[in-house]
Enzyme design. Structure first.
Site, PDB file in Angstrom:
ATOM      1  N   GLU A 183       4.489  49.562  21.119  1.00 40.32           N
ATOM      2  CA  GLU A 183       4.316  48.390  20.419  1.00 40.32           C
ATOM      3  C   GLU A 183       5.052  48.560  19.008  1.00 40.32           C
ATOM      4  O   GLU A 183       5.694  47.811  18.273  1.00 40.32           O
ATOM      5  CB  GLU A 183       2.993  47.784  20.086  1.00 40.32           C
ATOM      6  N   HIS A 227      -8.654  50.165  16.838  1.00 42.25           N
ATOM      7  CA  HIS A 227      -7.305  50.050  16.487  1.00 42.25           C
ATOM      8  C   HIS A 227      -6.671  51.134  15.346  1.00 42.25           C
ATOM      9  O   HIS A 227      -7.470  51.286  14.435  1.00 42.25           O
ATOM     10  CB  HIS A 227      -6.916  48.558  16.024  1.00 42.25           C
TER      11      HIS A 227
END
Length: 470
Positions: free
Chosen positions: A389, A369
């Site tokens: 996002e 991530h």
């Protein structure tokens, strides 16, 4: 590859608005099973007498013999019970589940059904068990039933219900006839579409609880009051749900030789009077319900992840857990089925693989991530999902001071825990993300590792909802 064929999900929490005609709160559907003359009997070429659904407790088939008492109980249904129920129900829409050979042996009853405007659906060729039939034999019986039904009534049936069915029945019936509905299911309160016989087939499920058959089994009704009370309670519950906006349909199953007895017919009469005293009740045949549902809720083609090959599954879902396609590969190898053809279902399969992985493997997912508002975002090297996002939380519009604060927090967090700060940003605002960042820096590593894994799963869930719908 293991696949589980049963659909354990159905509508779940997302049942569609029924939109019954006239704004009705509930649809009430009455079935009258006409089986008399179609039951097991050596006169009909069967090996033994009938033993199912009669007044005889513990009845057993008599191989090679006629059973006078059993025959006369079935005869009662045709000679007296049918006519009592015809008088009682004559003004209401009714669907007859008619066994073709029984209909052929009851021309007066068929004429009365048609005179009342009742729908006559097919209840198979004979009222016998189909579980041990070969698919070829059952297919032949279905075609024979349609032919005989058409001869006797003047029209092919638009509905089908075998009742004593096999695992092949729904597929064979869908394949054999152009049926508006099939009722060999008790899986829902509402009509639903399924793939059967190579096509989308509407199922209008039937009932075994609001059914007079419970007078003929040990764990059933013993008097009319119990039958009436159960019908009323079922109606009242569904009517209240319909009034609150939920779709509501009540099915009632009757048999001439059972509900046609005077004491039971009186209980049925009282229960129907209770229902008719309410506003917004649509009494309808199953054919009418099927036609309405097909128009209001036609079948929808949608992705079925459980039917995808591995390459397609991984292509679609391999990026849900950031840069970790091995999770989708493992999920595809699980026992998947219709319950996994939703966002929640795919998420469950993916999460199982992630949760059962080693700590080292899960750490690899965490380190895959990106930092929030970090160098990858600045260089526009995030995945499309991460870009959307972070933008949704306003992390693409930071001031220089805000960006510097995030960089400092990222550096401190990664130095402390060995993986980047992960949070499902779609659940947050810029301010709440910053607050969580500062709060979680005080956690110990085990607690924070578990929290980061939970956030990874939540990010995956939100991505799947966006891809497949809630």
């Amino acid at each position: 590859m293991t696949r589980y064929p049963r659909d354990m999900t159905g509508y779940g929490a997302r049942a569609p608005a029924a939109r019954w005609p006239g704004g009705a709160r509930i649809a009430v559907q009455i079935v009258l099973n006409y089986e008399e003359g179609g039951e097991n009997n050596i006169l009909h070429g069967d090996a033994a007498s009938e033993a199912f659904l009669s007044e005889i407790t513990g009845a057993q088939p008599w191989p090679g013999q006629r059973h006078w008492n059993m025959e006369s109980l079935y005869d009662y249904g045709a000679r007296a019970g049918f006519w009592r129920l015809h008088r009682l129900l004559g003004d209401l829409p009714v669907t007859v589940f008619g066994v073709a050979t029984a209909l052929a042996r009851g021309p007066e009853q068929v004429r009365a059904m048609q005179g009342a405007g009742w729908e006559i659906a097919s209840h198979g060729l004979k009222w016998v068990e189909h579980k041990d039939m070969s698919a070829e034999e059952e297919r032949a019986q279905i075609h024979a039933a349609i032919r005989l039904h058409t001869e006797v009534t003047g029209a092919a049936p638009r509905g089908w219900y075998t009742g004593r069915c096999s695992m092949n029945t729904v597929d064979l019936a869908a394949e054999a006839g152009d049926f508006a509905y099939i009722s060999d299911s008790y899986a829902d309160d509402l009509p639903y579409w399924t793939r059967a016989g190579g096509k989308d087939q509407l199922i209008v499920p039937y009932t075994m609880d609001c059914n007079d058959m419970r007078f003929a089994i040990q764990a059933g009704f013993t008097n009319g009051d119990q039958f009436e009370s159960y019908l009323r309670d079922s109606f009242d519950m569904l009517y209240a749900e319909g009034a609150a906006g939920a779709p509501a349909m009540l099915s009632i199953g009757l048999h001439c030789r059972i509900a046609g007895r005077p004491g039971r017919a009186m209980a049925l009469k009282r229960a129907l009077a209770h229902m008719m005293a309410h506003e917004g009740v649509w009494f309808a045949t199953r054919e009418e319900i099927a036609d309405h549902w097909a128009q209001a809720h036609p079948p929808v083609q949608r992705a079925r992840p459980s039917t995808m090959d591995k390459a397609g599954f991984v292509a679609d879902f391999g990026g849900v857990f950031e840069h970790s396609p091995w999770i989708a590969e493992g999920a595809h190898d699980l026992e998947l089925g219709p319950a996994h053809d939703t966002a929640a279902g795919v998420h469950s399969a993916l999460a199982r693989v992630f949760r059962s992985a080693s700590e080292e493997q899960r750490l690899g997912v965490l380190t895959a991530h990106p930092d929030l508002a970090g160098k990858l975002a600045e260089a526009k090297r995030l995945t499309a999902e991460s870009t959307a996002e972070q933008a949704g939380a306003g992390l693409d519009l930071l001031t220089d001071a805000e960006r510097a604060a995030f960089v400092a927090l990222n550096d401190a967090y990664t130095a402390r825990f060995g993986f980047p700060f992960i949070i499902a940003v779609r659940d947050h605002t810029k301010a709440s993300i910053m607050a969580a960042f500062q709060r979680r820096l005080d956690s110990d590593r085990d607690t924070e590792f578990a929290e980061a894994c939970r956030q990874v799963e939540r990010i995956a869930e939100l991505r799947l909802i966006e891809k497949l719908g809630a």
